[in-house]
Design a protein around this motif. Structure first.
Motif, short mmCIF file in Angstrom:
data_model
loop_
_atom_site.label_atom_id
_atom_site.label_comp_id
_atom_site.label_asym_id
_atom_site.label_seq_id
_atom_site.Cartn_x
_atom_site.Cartn_y
_atom_site.Cartn_z
N LEU A 1 18.24 13.87 9.29
CA LEU A 1 17.05 14.08 8.47
C LEU A 1 16.03 14.82 9.31
N THR A 2 15.62 16.00 8.84
CA THR A 2 14.70 16.81 9.60
C THR A 2 13.74 17.54 8.67
N SER A 3 12.90 18.40 9.24
CA SER A 3 11.86 19.07 8.48
C SER A 3 11.93 20.58 8.69
N SER A 4 11.60 21.33 7.64
CA SER A 4 11.51 22.78 7.78
C SER A 4 10.29 23.18 8.60
N ASN A 5 9.34 22.26 8.73
CA ASN A 5 8.13 22.48 9.51
C ASN A 5 8.24 21.64 10.79
N PRO A 6 8.55 22.25 11.92
CA PRO A 6 8.78 21.44 13.14
C PRO A 6 7.56 20.68 13.63
N SER A 7 6.38 21.02 13.13
CA SER A 7 5.19 20.32 13.60
C SER A 7 5.00 18.97 12.91
N ILE A 8 5.74 18.73 11.82
CA ILE A 8 5.55 17.46 11.11
C ILE A 8 6.79 17.12 10.30
N LEU A 9 7.22 15.87 10.40
CA LEU A 9 8.33 15.40 9.58
C LEU A 9 7.86 15.28 8.13
N SER A 10 6.81 14.51 7.93
CA SER A 10 6.14 14.38 6.63
C SER A 10 4.76 13.79 6.91
N ALA A 11 3.76 14.31 6.20
CA ALA A 11 2.40 13.79 6.36
C ALA A 11 2.20 12.47 5.63
N GLY A 12 3.21 12.03 4.90
CA GLY A 12 3.11 10.78 4.17
C GLY A 12 2.97 11.01 2.68
N LEU A 13 2.41 10.04 2.00
CA LEU A 13 2.23 10.14 0.55
C LEU A 13 1.31 11.30 0.20
N ASP A 14 1.60 11.94 -0.90
CA ASP A 14 0.72 12.98 -1.43
C ASP A 14 -0.52 12.28 -2.00
N LEU A 15 -1.64 12.42 -1.31
CA LEU A 15 -2.84 11.68 -1.71
C LEU A 15 -3.40 12.12 -3.05
N THR A 16 -2.99 13.29 -3.52
CA THR A 16 -3.43 13.70 -4.86
C THR A 16 -2.77 12.84 -5.94
N GLU A 17 -1.68 12.16 -5.59
CA GLU A 17 -1.08 11.20 -6.51
C GLU A 17 -1.93 9.92 -6.63
N LEU A 18 -2.75 9.70 -5.60
CA LEU A 18 -3.49 8.44 -5.51
C LEU A 18 -4.97 8.57 -5.87
N TYR A 19 -5.53 9.77 -5.69
CA TYR A 19 -6.95 9.94 -5.94
C TYR A 19 -7.17 10.38 -7.39
N ASN A 20 -8.01 9.62 -8.10
CA ASN A 20 -8.19 9.82 -9.54
C ASN A 20 -6.84 9.94 -10.24
N PRO A 21 -5.99 8.93 -10.08
CA PRO A 21 -4.61 9.05 -10.55
C PRO A 21 -4.48 8.98 -12.06
N ASP A 22 -3.43 9.57 -12.58
CA ASP A 22 -3.04 9.42 -13.98
C ASP A 22 -2.47 8.01 -14.14
N PRO A 23 -3.07 7.15 -14.95
CA PRO A 23 -2.60 5.76 -15.07
C PRO A 23 -1.15 5.65 -15.53
N GLN A 24 -0.66 6.65 -16.24
CA GLN A 24 0.73 6.62 -16.69
C GLN A 24 1.68 7.08 -15.57
N ILE B 1 -4.99 0.62 -5.75
CA ILE B 1 -5.36 2.03 -5.62
C ILE B 1 -6.47 2.41 -6.58
N GLN B 2 -6.50 1.81 -7.75
CA GLN B 2 -7.50 2.17 -8.75
C GLN B 2 -8.83 1.43 -8.57
N ASN B 3 -8.90 0.58 -7.54
CA ASN B 3 -10.16 -0.09 -7.22
C ASN B 3 -11.21 0.95 -6.84
N ASP B 4 -12.44 0.74 -7.28
CA ASP B 4 -13.51 1.73 -7.06
C ASP B 4 -13.74 2.00 -5.58
N ALA B 5 -13.75 0.95 -4.77
CA ALA B 5 -14.00 1.13 -3.33
C ALA B 5 -12.87 1.92 -2.68
#
Length: 257
Positions: free
Chosen positions: A38-61, A238-242
């Motif tokens: 298991l490797t990355s096309s970008n040698p500087s990073i394996l994965s930055a982790g979760l896509d935070l756009t999935e978590l910020y102001n998320p679609d509830p569905q 995740i949907q908590n205001d704080a």
């Protein structure tokens, strides 16, 4: 298997599904294959982790679907019949660290010259990347099953501190803790991973997989049993205001860099 979602292989719903599909396809379509790197096309990073756009102001569905895909990715990787050798040429924070911990063996890059390498018995100084679960730094907590995986990997006290502080470890620190199994010069990481995969693939598959599941099956079964509750808790958290405010501030800080 090369992760290739520019620019940092962040894990979106679709990315999680694609990795899971690839693992299952190799397992079913190539029965003679016993190991993968298991490797990355970008040698500087394996994965930055979760896509935070999935978590910020998320679609509830979409949010429960996203978390379900992340749970499934972990289950498929951690429980794979394949010996997964993880090549960490750069950084592996947050869910990138999960990908590494869920593998069977982890080799990370160091800045030492190609003439030398180190393993758990031969540690050297330096470091080019970092690895760890740093979720607290952007206002969220690792899910219980992922936190427990860190505890299983590096021990209770070190994991307790690392999780609370969102610590990222240098290659040498990660090797000392057992978070990675070997560090080698950057230009040798892939070669060493391929050699290691070939070595693991020679072990009789039935015995190797049975031994692997002795350590992992109960842990996987526990997650499956609690999966829906874990999903509900995560989505509510995740949907908590704080939490949303913290994620927003963190994303703003990234944009301003």
């Amino acid at each position: 298997m090369i992760l290739n979602r520019p620019s940092v292989n962040s894990l979106s719903l679709e990315m999680c599904q694609a990795i899971s599909k690839s693992i299952k396809s190799i397992e079913s379509d190539h029965p003679k294959v016993q190991a993968l790197v298991l490797t990355s096309s970008n040698p500087s990073i394996l994965s930055a982790g979760l896509d935070l756009t999935e978590l910020y102001n998320p679609d509830p569905q979409r949010l429960p679907q996203f978390w379900n895909s992340f749970q499934q990715l972990f289950i498929d990787l951690y429980g794979s019949r394949l010996a997964v050798i993880c090549a960490i040429e750069g950084h592996a924070p947050a869910a990138g660290c999960m990908l590494a911990m869920a593998s069977d063996y982890r080799i990370m890059a160091s800045p030492t010259s190609s003439s030398s390498s180190v393993d758990n018995d031969e540690r050297r100084g330096g470091g080019v990347g970092t690895i760890g679960l740093n979720e607290t730094l952007f206002g969220i907590a690792a899910p219980p099953w992922l936190g427990q995986l860190m505890i299983r990997t590096i021990g209770f006290r070190k994991a307790e501190e690392a999780l609370a502080l969102g610590k990222l470890f240098s290659p040498e620190e990660a090797l000392h803790l057992g978070l990675v199994d070997k560090i080698v010069p950057n230009d040798l990481v892939l070669d060493r991973c391929q050699d290691t995969a070939a070595y693991w693939a020679k072990i009789p598959a039935q015995a190797r997989v049975a031994s692997k599941m002795l350590a992992r099956k109960e842990y996987i079964d526990d997650l499956i049993l609690k999966r829906e509750l874990d999903n509900q808790h995560f989505c509510a958290f995740i949907q908590n205001d704080a939490v949303q405010a913290g994620l927003g501030a963190y994303l703003d800080s990234l944009r301003n860099k």
